[in-house]
Write an enzyme that holds these catalytic residues in place. Structure first.
Site, PDB file in Angstrom:
ATOM      1  N   ALA A  50       0.807  -1.214   0.000  1.00  0.00           N
ATOM      2  CA  ALA A  50       0.000   0.000   0.000  1.00  0.00           C
ATOM      3  C   ALA A  50       0.841   1.264   0.000  1.00  0.00           C
ATOM      4  O   ALA A  50       0.412   2.291  -0.522  1.00  0.00           O
ATOM      5  CB  ALA A  50      -0.946   0.002   1.197  1.00  0.00           C
ATOM      6  N   ASN A 130      -5.537   3.326  10.979  1.00  0.00           N
ATOM      7  CA  ASN A 130      -4.701   2.216  11.427  1.00  0.00           C
ATOM      8  C   ASN A 130      -4.340   2.274  12.901  1.00  0.00           C
ATOM      9  O   ASN A 130      -3.929   1.267  13.477  1.00  0.00           O
ATOM     10  CB  ASN A 130      -3.415   2.150  10.588  1.00  0.00           C
ATOM     11  CG  ASN A 130      -2.647   3.445  10.598  1.00  0.00           C
ATOM     12  OD1 ASN A 130      -3.173   4.507  10.263  1.00  0.00           O
ATOM     13  ND2 ASN A 130      -1.384   3.391  10.981  1.00  0.00           N
ATOM     14  N   GLN A 158      -6.433  -1.018   5.957  1.00  0.00           N
ATOM     15  CA  GLN A 158      -6.990  -1.675   7.140  1.00  0.00           C
ATOM     16  C   GLN A 158      -8.371  -2.265   6.888  1.00  0.00           C
ATOM     17  O   GLN A 158      -8.804  -3.153   7.632  1.00  0.00           O
ATOM     18  CB  GLN A 158      -7.067  -0.685   8.309  1.00  0.00           C
ATOM     19  CG  GLN A 158      -5.731  -0.271   8.876  1.00  0.00           C
ATOM     20  CD  GLN A 158      -5.036  -1.391   9.637  1.00  0.00           C
ATOM     21  OE1 GLN A 158      -5.647  -2.371  10.019  1.00  0.00           O
ATOM     22  NE2 GLN A 158      -3.738  -1.242   9.841  1.00  0.00           N
ATOM     23  N   CYS A 304       4.698   1.655  11.275  1.00  0.00           N
ATOM     24  CA  CYS A 304       5.569   2.449  10.408  1.00  0.00           C
ATOM     25  C   CYS A 304       6.117   3.693  11.099  1.00  0.00           C
ATOM     26  O   CYS A 304       6.960   4.387  10.555  1.00  0.00           O
ATOM     27  CB  CYS A 304       4.812   2.855   9.139  1.00  0.00           C
ATOM     28  SG  CYS A 304       4.379   1.460   8.092  1.00  0.00           S
TER      29      CYS A 304
END
Length: 359
Positions: A50, A130, A158, A304
């Site tokens: 993504a 997320n 998600q 991330c």
């Protein structure tokens, strides 16, 4: 199956049977994704995930257009792969409006409408946050933007595999996903481009004709096939998995709600049940993470951004008090999580909170 005894050829080498076999496997996977999303397989481009799909969607539209408009809209609560892409575009002369969510992390159709300008060419908002699990009304926003003739990109990382998505009825322009979010391989994803032949995108990379030149490079056949199988299985199990997630959420919250000073972050009425974002008054999230890391796997934010120090940018954008945001932890669970594991996690967190508080 994809060893020397099976399908090992290069899908771009269709002059021989091994390449044809690989090509057929890839196109079967593309059809599996199209069936799940209820769209045309011709409108799907395979990517490394993504993050790449988000970059291709946003930069592709901006640099692939006629240069007529230079205004873009996104939100303060997006994933870093979206936020950093817009920051890059700002540095290259584009104007970006960052929408602020309400205290529950939600955006309204009217809020997006008010941010539009005559020169707006793209809006990018995520389907499910997320960090908090808040589900946005991307269907309603997509309909409004289609009426205004503005392209709409949705980061659905998600949501895919957990919530139904019908791209034949929703006028979403572009949609990104990653296979590992629904138990597929890591390192493979997809970008949906509505009416790909008419929607002009500039590629991020050059050097090949694969994926109509939008994503050149040798196909990762095994990963693409894994994505297709995973999304098909996710669809078959989706309703049951959702119900199970609701039960596990209720079980977890029933335990932790016994503690004073509990704060649930996000929209509890519009959320994905397998993501819980919560804070305990007087308890720092890093302390919890440090003491429980060998027993429970949870985080203080997105994977991330977990290496970055400081408060979650998502919670900040929602106006969450700084002490609450600093204490926030993100619990997520899925298809293979058991009730015993949820009970253990909830009780362990409660015990540690009590120990930290000295009670």
């Amino acid at each position: 199956h994809f060893s020397i005894e099976g399908v090992f050829g290069n899908a771009s080498s269709r002059q021989h049977k091994h390449g044809v076999q690989a090509d057929k496997a890839i196109e079967h996977a593309r059809q599996q994704v199209a069936t799940s999303l209820e769209c045309s397989p011709k409108d799907l481009i395979f990517t490394s995930g993504a993050t790449e799909a988000n970059n291709l969607a946003i930069k592709g539209i901006v640099y692939g257009g006629d240069g007529g408009g230079r205004h873009l809209i996104t939100s303060m609560a997006e994933h870093k792969s979206v936020l950093d892409t817009f920051k890059h575009l700002e540095q290259n002369g584009f104007a970006v409006t960052y929408l602020r969510p309400d205290a529950h992390g939600r955006f309204t159709i009217e809020q997006v409408r008010r941010a539009l300008k005559p020169e707006t060419i793209l809006v990018s908002l995520m389907h499910v946050n997320n960090e908090t699990g808040t589900v946005e009304d991307v269907g309603g926003i997509a309909t409004m933007l289609a009426e205004q003739d503005v392209l709409f990109h949705v980061d659905a990382t998600q949501g895919v595999g957990k919530l139904p998505i019908n791209l034949s009825t929703s006028p979403i322009s572009l949609l990104s996903l990653s296979a590992h979010k629904f138990y597929g391989p890591k390192g493979i994803g997809c970008l949906f481009i509505k009416n790909r032949s008419k929607t002009k995108l500039a590629p991020l990379f050059h050097g090949g004709d694969q994926e109509h030149g939008l994503r050149p490079g040798t196909y990762a056949t095994h990963q693409i096939v894994g994505l297709g199988e995973a999304i098909e299985l996710a669809d078959e199990l989706r309703d049951h998995a959702y119900e199970e997630a609701v039960h596990l959420r209720q079980q977890f919250l029933a335990v932790v709600k016994q503690l004073d000073g509990l704060c649930l972050n996000g929209d509890q009425d519009n959320m994905l049940p397998n993501i819980i974002n919560l804070s305990f008054a007087g308890v720092d999230s890093e302390t919890l993470l440090t003491t429980l890391r060998n027993e429970i796997s949870f985080a203080s934010g997105s994977a991330c951004t977990s290496g970055a120090l400081g408060v979650s940018h998502v919670l900040q954008s929602m106006g969450v008090a700084q002490d609450v945001a600093y204490g926030a932890i993100r619990i997520s669970f899925g298809r293979y999580t058991t009730a015993d594991e949820i009970q253990f996690a909830a009780e362990s967190i409660c015990d540690e909170v009590k120990r930290i508080r000295g009670s």
